[in-house]
Design a protein around this motif. Structure first.
Motif, PDB file in Angstrom:
ATOM      1  N   ASP A 129       5.306  23.975 -15.496  1.00 45.26           N
ATOM      2  CA  ASP A 129       5.907  22.832 -14.803  1.00 45.26           C
ATOM      3  C   ASP A 129       5.687  23.016 -13.309  1.00 45.26           C
ATOM      4  N   GLY A 130       4.973  22.083 -12.708  1.00 49.26           N
ATOM      5  CA  GLY A 130       4.707  22.197 -11.278  1.00 49.26           C
ATOM      6  C   GLY A 130       3.515  21.360 -10.885  1.00 49.26           C
ATOM      7  N   ALA A 131       2.937  21.660  -9.737  1.00 52.09           N
ATOM      8  CA  ALA A 131       1.779  20.911  -9.260  1.00 52.09           C
ATOM      9  C   ALA A 131       0.592  21.123 -10.192  1.00 52.09           C
ATOM     10  N   PRO A 132      -0.122  20.051 -10.559  1.00 48.90           N
ATOM     11  CA  PRO A 132      -1.278  20.218 -11.439  1.00 48.90           C
ATOM     12  C   PRO A 132      -2.369  21.048 -10.777  1.00 48.90           C
ATOM     13  N   LYS A 133      -3.031  21.873 -11.578  1.00 48.46           N
ATOM     14  CA  LYS A 133      -4.117  22.710 -11.063  1.00 48.46           C
ATOM     15  C   LYS A 133      -5.236  21.839 -10.515  1.00 48.46           C
TER      16      LYS A 133
ATOM     17  N   LYS B 161       0.819  -1.223   0.000  1.00 51.68           N
ATOM     18  CA  LYS B 161       0.000   0.000   0.000  1.00 51.68           C
ATOM     19  C   LYS B 161       0.852   1.273   0.000  1.00 51.68           C
ATOM     20  N   TYR B 162       2.025   1.165  -0.574  1.00 52.87           N
ATOM     21  CA  TYR B 162       2.990   2.273  -0.610  1.00 52.87           C
ATOM     22  C   TYR B 162       2.455   3.498  -1.347  1.00 52.87           C
ATOM     23  N   PHE B 163       1.716   3.266  -2.430  1.00 50.87           N
ATOM     24  CA  PHE B 163       1.234   4.370  -3.265  1.00 50.87           C
ATOM     25  C   PHE B 163      -0.103   4.941  -2.804  1.00 50.87           C
ATOM     26  N   ASP B 164      -0.799   4.221  -1.912  1.00 48.63           N
ATOM     27  CA  ASP B 164      -2.133   4.644  -1.501  1.00 48.63           C
ATOM     28  C   ASP B 164      -2.076   5.987  -0.770  1.00 48.63           C
ATOM     29  N   GLY B 165      -2.865   6.936  -1.245  1.00 49.11           N
ATOM     30  CA  GLY B 165      -2.913   8.257  -0.615  1.00 49.11           C
ATOM     31  C   GLY B 165      -1.824   9.207  -1.061  1.00 49.11           C
ATOM     32  N   THR B 166      -1.066   8.855  -2.106  1.00 49.98           N
ATOM     33  CA  THR B 166       0.024   9.730  -2.564  1.00 49.98           C
ATOM     34  C   THR B 166      -0.430  10.623  -3.715  1.00 49.98           C
ATOM     35  N   LYS B 167       0.262  11.751  -3.864  1.00 47.69           N
ATOM     36  CA  LYS B 167      -0.079  12.715  -4.914  1.00 47.69           C
ATOM     37  C   LYS B 167       0.765  12.513  -6.165  1.00 47.69           C
ATOM     38  N   CYS B 168       0.179  12.846  -7.302  1.00 46.80           N
ATOM     39  CA  CYS B 168       0.964  13.027  -8.524  1.00 46.80           C
ATOM     40  C   CYS B 168       1.429  14.480  -8.469  1.00 46.80           C
ATOM     41  N   HIS B 169       2.700  14.679  -8.156  1.00 42.32           N
ATOM     42  CA  HIS B 169       3.181  15.985  -7.709  1.00 42.32           C
ATOM     43  C   HIS B 169       3.582  16.941  -8.823  1.00 42.32           C
TER      44      HIS B 169
END
Length: 263
Positions: free
Chosen positions: A246-250, A131-139
């Motif tokens: 380039d940065g965090a998605p809106k 469950k490493y990816f669960d709750g993570t952001k595409c940054h």
């Protein structure tokens, strides 16, 4: 009648205009070249928890705009800064696997061929099972020069990793590099990010939503399904926070749940 003096002035003006035009063309070419180079470096990320200094375009626009995914389970080796070993290779090396990412912006299914990228597939199955990816952001979203959405960082700022690295695989799959040193990563390709050094991939990966030219140094390990590609393209259409390229998605993207299973 045009005098010789007037003719000389006219020729001088025309020469000056041509020089200015050439200078402007050279400036535009240099700008395009630098944009592509800088954008290519945007997928050079930290692996194994170690910070990698990239160009200002990448680090400056992403680190300050993403929050740490505090509820994401991160293996102890990454938290402590120590290095652990790559997980034991247990996947079926003759099989195809599907990585299903349930996100708040739609489901994305990635088909992975363990025959071509066994270490990469094995690592993703190992991490997803924990469950490493669960709750993570595409940054990070990049909308100029290269066209990718990057995910897989438990910290959410581009510096996180699982505490181990995996070898590069399948680097020749996209063909021979052209004169500019790049190959085309077709829309729908999923590839590993790295620190710029061979064999430095960790858990971060990028989803290509539009044909993108990059050096053939990033392991291409999967293909996005049609519905998933549309979901990523919709995120890209919304753009980057603050109107940057380039940065965090809106549109914030969170991987709510990730699973990997044999097809």
């Amino acid at each position: 009648m045009v005098t010789s003096d007037q003719r000389r002035r006219q020729l001088a003006r025309e020469k000056y205009a041509r020089q200015q035009q050439r200078r402007e063309e050279n400036r535009r070419k240099a700008k395009r070249r630098n944009t592509v180079i800088a954008a290519a470096l945007a997928v050079v990320l930290a692996a194994g928890g170690a910070v990698y200094a990239s160009v200002a375009l990448t680090d400056g626009s992403s680190k300050g705009s993403d929050n740490t995914a505090s509820d994401a389970p991160t293996p102890a080796p990454s938290e402590s800064g120590s290095k652990s070993s790559e997980p034991e290779l247990t996947v079926d090396r003759k099989a195809t696997y599907a990585m299903a990412l349930k996100t708040n912006e739609g489901d994305v299914t990635i088909t992975m061929d363990a025959a071509k990228t066994p270490h990469t597939v094995n690592s993703f199955k190992h991490l997803a099972d924990k469950k490493y990816f669960d709750g993570t952001k595409c940054h990070r979203l990049t909308t100029e020069g290269i066209y990718v959405l990057q995910c897989g960082d438990p910290k959410g700022d581009g510096t996180g990793g699982p505490g181990y690295t995996i070898p590069d695989e399948n680097l020749g799959a996209l063909g021979k590099a052209g004169a500019d040193g790049t190959v085309t990563f077709p829309a729908g390709t999923v590839a590993m990010a790295n620190t710029g050094q061979p064999g430095s991939g960790g858990s971060q990966f990028f989803l290509v939503y539009k044909d993108t030219k990059l050096p053939p140094t990033y392991t291409p390990f999967g293909k996005i399904d049609a519905a998933g590609l549309k979901a990523v393209q919709d995120v890209a259409k919304a753009g980057v926070e603050g109107g940057a390229t380039d940065g965090a998605p809106k549109k914030p993207v969170t991987i709510e749940k990730a699973t990997v299973a044999k097809k």
